[in-house]
Design a protein around this motif. Structure first.
Motif, PDB file in Angstrom:
ATOM      1  N   TYR A  26      -0.227   4.331 -12.597  1.00  0.00           N
ATOM      2  CA  TYR A  26      -1.562   3.907 -12.145  1.00  0.00           C
ATOM      3  C   TYR A  26      -1.985   4.752 -10.931  1.00  0.00           C
ATOM      4  O   TYR A  26      -3.124   5.210 -10.823  1.00  0.00           O
ATOM      5  N   MET A  27      -1.057   4.968 -10.045  1.00  0.00           N
ATOM      6  CA  MET A  27      -1.301   5.772  -8.832  1.00  0.00           C
ATOM      7  C   MET A  27      -1.749   7.186  -9.212  1.00  0.00           C
ATOM      8  O   MET A  27      -2.697   7.719  -8.654  1.00  0.00           O
ATOM      9  N   GLU A  28      -1.051   7.738 -10.180  1.00  0.00           N
ATOM     10  CA  GLU A  28      -1.409   9.103 -10.623  1.00  0.00           C
ATOM     11  C   GLU A  28      -2.773   9.131 -11.292  1.00  0.00           C
ATOM     12  O   GLU A  28      -3.603   9.978 -10.979  1.00  0.00           O
ATOM     13  N   GLU A  29      -2.992   8.166 -12.203  1.00  0.00           N
ATOM     14  CA  GLU A  29      -4.273   8.139 -12.931  1.00  0.00           C
ATOM     15  C   GLU A  29      -5.442   7.994 -11.970  1.00  0.00           C
ATOM     16  O   GLU A  29      -6.531   8.489 -12.225  1.00  0.00           O
ATOM     17  N   ASN A  30      -5.227   7.284 -10.880  1.00  0.00           N
ATOM     18  CA  ASN A  30      -6.320   7.010  -9.946  1.00  0.00           C
ATOM     19  C   ASN A  30      -6.295   7.914  -8.712  1.00  0.00           C
ATOM     20  O   ASN A  30      -7.035   7.688  -7.753  1.00  0.00           O
ATOM     21  N   TYR A  85      10.808   6.666  -9.207  1.00  0.00           N
ATOM     22  CA  TYR A  85      11.911   5.723  -8.958  1.00  0.00           C
ATOM     23  C   TYR A  85      11.775   4.969  -7.634  1.00  0.00           C
ATOM     24  O   TYR A  85      12.438   3.966  -7.433  1.00  0.00           O
ATOM     25  N   LEU A  86      10.961   5.449  -6.713  1.00  0.00           N
ATOM     26  CA  LEU A  86      10.732   4.678  -5.486  1.00  0.00           C
ATOM     27  C   LEU A  86       9.633   3.643  -5.714  1.00  0.00           C
ATOM     28  O   LEU A  86       9.617   2.576  -5.099  1.00  0.00           O
ATOM     29  N   VAL A  87       8.714   3.997  -6.609  1.00  0.00           N
ATOM     30  CA  VAL A  87       7.638   3.093  -7.012  1.00  0.00           C
ATOM     31  C   VAL A  87       7.895   2.768  -8.478  1.00  0.00           C
ATOM     32  O   VAL A  87       8.152   3.679  -9.268  1.00  0.00           O
ATOM     33  N   PRO A  88       7.859   1.472  -8.865  1.00  0.00           N
ATOM     34  CA  PRO A  88       8.097   1.139 -10.278  1.00  0.00           C
ATOM     35  C   PRO A  88       7.163   1.938 -11.175  1.00  0.00           C
ATOM     36  O   PRO A  88       5.987   2.129 -10.843  1.00  0.00           O
ATOM     37  N   ARG A 148       1.084  -4.238 -12.193  1.00  0.00           N
ATOM     38  CA  ARG A 148       1.870  -3.401 -13.101  1.00  0.00           C
ATOM     39  C   ARG A 148       3.357  -3.435 -12.748  1.00  0.00           C
ATOM     40  O   ARG A 148       4.218  -3.386 -13.619  1.00  0.00           O
ATOM     41  N   ALA A 149       3.645  -3.528 -11.461  1.00  0.00           N
ATOM     42  CA  ALA A 149       5.054  -3.522 -11.035  1.00  0.00           C
ATOM     43  C   ALA A 149       5.783  -4.802 -11.436  1.00  0.00           C
ATOM     44  O   ALA A 149       6.987  -4.762 -11.697  1.00  0.00           O
ATOM     45  N   VAL A 150       5.072  -5.941 -11.478  1.00  0.00           N
ATOM     46  CA  VAL A 150       5.768  -7.217 -11.723  1.00  0.00           C
ATOM     47  C   VAL A 150       5.641  -7.706 -13.164  1.00  0.00           C
ATOM     48  O   VAL A 150       6.240  -8.712 -13.531  1.00  0.00           O
ATOM     49  N   ASP A 173       0.838  -1.209   0.000  1.00  0.00           N
ATOM     50  CA  ASP A 173       0.000   0.000   0.000  1.00  0.00           C
ATOM     51  C   ASP A 173       0.871   1.257   0.000  1.00  0.00           C
ATOM     52  O   ASP A 173       0.874   1.994   0.990  1.00  0.00           O
ATOM     53  N   PRO A 174       1.624   1.522  -1.080  1.00  0.00           N
ATOM     54  CA  PRO A 174       1.725   0.775  -2.335  1.00  0.00           C
ATOM     55  C   PRO A 174       2.974  -0.094  -2.399  1.00  0.00           C
ATOM     56  O   PRO A 174       3.845  -0.025  -1.534  1.00  0.00           O
TER      57      PRO A 174
END
Ligand code: ATP
Length: 196
Positions: A186-190, A177-180, A60-62, A11-12
């Motif tokens: 996705y985080m931004e879009e949502n 760079y801390l979050v893939p 999305r990260a994996v 998270d996340p």
């Protein structure tokens, strides 16, 4: 098929998760690592991002890793997400696989308090990794856990947590760079973890 089960709240998801999972995979020779987002982690209180969003970010990260997957094993079950229930159902569904648990030092130290820990350790081994900020000395770990533990003293330790990411983003900071990157987009879009 040696399969590492990597449970978490995600998270996340962040680079600490990915780097430690990759080092565990390599050190132990796992065929696959399955990331398992917990719907209701028993040890974490407070508000959480919906499990569907957390799942989508991990997915999305994996996605670019041929040996990493994300699993819905803990998502369609009500009540606390106990690992022992997850392992029992995964073993029923995939009897050909040999499962083990991947976790950071903070979770290794917490293991004695887990629900039905004896039953859990009768079924799986534990792959423990170091984590900055947590002192993991083998003699601190109860014998029944130590016997099931493979401790990976990984070369690269990353001092990052989901809490840091949430706090930094809520304060208007960059988590690039801390979050893939696909997860960050996705985080931004949502509009997740935005300043309130
Ligand atoms: P939070 O800050 O919200 O408590 P977290 O960063 O600890 O979250 P979780 O999803 O709760 O992330 O962690 C899932 C698993 O990943 C746990 O086994 C934890 O020990 C491990 N882990 C998380 N971050 C790291 C890290 N930087 N290094 C090593 N292990 C980590």
């Amino acid at each position: 098929m040696k399969t590492g089960i990597f449970g978490g709240t995600f998270d996340p998801v962040h680079i600490g998760h990915l780097i430690m999972a990759e080092q565990a995979r390599e050190a132990v020779g796992l065929d696959e690592v399955w990331f398992v987002p917990a719907k209701n982690p028993p040890h974490k209180k407070g508000d959480r991002t919906s499990v569907e969003h957390r799942f989508a970010m991990v997915q999305r990260a994996v996605q670019s890793h041929p040996h990493f997957r994300v699993s819905r094993a803990e998502m369609d079950r009500e009540g606390p997400s106990y690992t022992v229930d997850t392992i029992e159902s995964l073993t029923r569904l995939h009897p050909e696989r040999e499962f083990s648990l991947i976790m950071g030092a903070d979770m290794v130290l917490d293991l004695p308090h887990w629900h039905r820990i004896g039953d859990l350790l009768a079924q799986v081994g534990v792959i423990g990794l170091l984590r900055p900020g947590y002192l993991l000395e083998e003699r601190q770990i109860p014998l029944k856990i130590r016997r099931c533990l493979t401790l990976v003293k990984e070369k690269v330790q990353v001092e990052v947590s989901s809490t840091l990411i949430r706090d930094h983003r809520r304060a208007g900071g960059s988590v690039r760079y801390l979050v893939p990157e696909p997860a960050r987009l996705y985080m931004e879009e949502n509009h997740l973890y935005e300043p309130r």
